[in-house]
Design an enzyme around this catalytic site. Structure first.
Site, PDB file in Angstrom:
ATOM      1  CE  LYS A  61      -3.950   2.007   2.535  1.00 46.10           C
ATOM      2  NZ  LYS A  61      -4.899   1.685   3.824  1.00 46.10           N
ATOM      3  CB  SER A 136      -8.117   3.461   2.467  1.00 47.38           C
ATOM      4  OG  SER A 136      -7.301   3.076   3.453  1.00 47.38           O
ATOM      5  CB  SER A 160      -8.176   0.488   5.261  1.00 45.64           C
ATOM      6  OG  SER A 160      -9.189   1.825   5.166  1.00 45.64           O
TER       7      SER A 160
END
Ligand code: GLN
Length: 433
Positions: A61, A136, A160
């Site tokens: 990420k 996310s 997330s």
């Protein structure tokens, strides 16, 4: 297959379907040294010297530092920022010969539940191309689902990892707070953030978790921990709390639990919890306050651009909102109130775990919306109502695929008490089989 060949296969898939073809937009940057690194791992395997993650290809990420790559947080603010060091989890992955394929797209500074707040465009849901993948950790989950890598690393502050795992039909796990070091993670809300694995199965989640976990002197909230193993027990007691979610999703999860419980001879019971509806109201004041404080370092002098001048709407909303509720005239009363509510939620979960081995509920109360359609802020924040609970209670939770509705993947989450990852993953495994 040699690791080098596998890596080439993944790179070809990214070349064909990330920016072109299906235009998944899950990967923002490919590691330019990947092929060279794969060659070294092949050599180590041949010599019998390879580590636990030998040849596993991993996407990371955009809010986690990987030396030499762009930890942009999917934001214009940090678009030119090249990481000077590896986050603790990345160091551990490299030590065990895991290969970092590149940086995955996400919501900007991890603020969002759909992947749409990224400054570099939204990610598509590979299992259903006209819908959002969730967020996310949108790119991390989509990269696993699209076949761009073996596994991925995400961060979970209020869901997330689990939210996009649920929508993309993969496995996403948030460990107990303190099990995995946050050093090198650009924080969203430091008292809630945890880094965790996103994988194609439970076995890989356990493997990656065992590599990344453990005490780290650079993160004072971490704990010493032994190797985690599957912990299969008989006669488990599963609690199904009454929660707000679409009826079809509730039915799907309940049916799935009943089926597995019957097969395994577990006892499952509907229960009522007093504070499960308070999650979102408790989470956002804590998050706004901590995010405001955490972003003060992006003043345009140290790294990148000044955040207020370069970020998108959702990030700005949280900064301004956080600034407002942190004003000295309020003497911290909103933050303190939210901390009190957090304590109530945490205590209530602890109480349920005195009687039950696990709690199961849907991961997200609604299906992901269509890409490009507009939803209200309230609807967006409500996506998090069921995932924020584990962060507030500081417990582990894993989202696993439970089925499909309208051709869209739906996940269920299994929550266990603090540091009970072994049991949680064993339960997840029964659902997988
Ligand atoms: N969707 C939640 C938010 O917008 C959770 C984010 C996260 O876990 N990083 O804050």
């Amino acid at each position: 297959m040699k690791i080098q060949e596998k890596v080439e296969k993944y790179l070809k898939e990214i070349e064909e379907n990330n920016k072109k073809g299906k235009k998944i937009n899950a990967i923002l940057q490919v590691n330019p040294k990947l092929e060279e690194e794969a060659k070294k791992v092949d050599k180590k395997i041949k010599e019998g010297k390879a580590g636990k993650l030998a040849g596993k290809v991993i996407a990371v990420k955009a809010n986690i530092n990987v030396k030499g790559l762009n930890a942009s947080c999917s934001s214009k603010t940090l678009e030119d920022y090249e990481s000077a060091y590896d986050a603790t989890v990345i160091g551990k992955i490299k030590e065990e010969d895991g290969l970092i394929i590149g940086i995955a797209n996400s919501d900007e500074f991890a603020c969002g539940s759909s992947g749409e707040t990224s400054a570099f465009g939204p990610t598509k849901n590979p299992s259903c191309l006209d819908r959002v993948p969730g967020g996310s950790s949108s790119g991390s989950s989509a990269a696993v689902a699209a076949g761009f890598c073996d596994m991925a690393i995400g961060s979970d502050t209020g869901g997330s990892i689990r939210n996009p795992a649920s929508h993309c039909g993969v496995f996403g796990m948030k460990p107990t707070y303190g099990l995995v070091s946050r050093y090198g993670l650009i924080d969203l809300s430091m008292s809630l953030d945890q880094i965790g694995p996103i994988t194609k199965d439970v076995e890989d989640a356990l493997l990656l978790l065992n590599v990344i976990k453990g005490k780290d002197e650079r993160d004072a909230t971490t704990y010493e921990s032994k190797d985690i193993n599957f912990k299969k027990e008989k006669k488990l007691r599963i609690a199904l709390p009454k929660v707000n979610a679409d009826k079809e999703i509730l039915d799907l999860v309940k049916n799935k639990v009943e089926k597995v419980a019957n097969k395994e001879d577990w006892e499952s019971k509907d229960i009522e919890m007093s504070y499960v509806d308070l999650g979102t109201q408790t989470y956002y004041p804590l998050l706004y306050t901590e995010f405001f404080s955490g972003t003060r370092k992006f003043d345009g002098l140290r790294f990148g651009k000044k955040i207020e001048e370069s970020c998108g709407e959702e990030v700005l909303r949280r900064i301004l909102g956080g600034e407002e509720i942190s004003k000295s005239e309020y003497e911290g009363k909103y933050y303190r109130k939210a901390l009190q509510a957090k304590q109530l939620i945490k205590k209530e979960f602890e109480k349920v775990f005195e009687k039950y081995d696990a709690i199961i509920m849907p991961t997200v109360p609604k299906l992901p919306h269509k890409l490009g359609s507009k939803i209200s802020l309230k609807e967006m924040y409500n996506y998090d109502s069921l995932t924020v609970l584990a962060n507030l209670a500081e417990i582990p939770a894993i989202s696993i695929p439970a089925g499909e509705i309208e051709g869209v993947s739906v996940g269920l989450q299994i929550l266990c008490k603090r540091f009970d990852e072994g049991k949680m993953l064993s339960i997840a495994k029964e659902f997988e089989e």
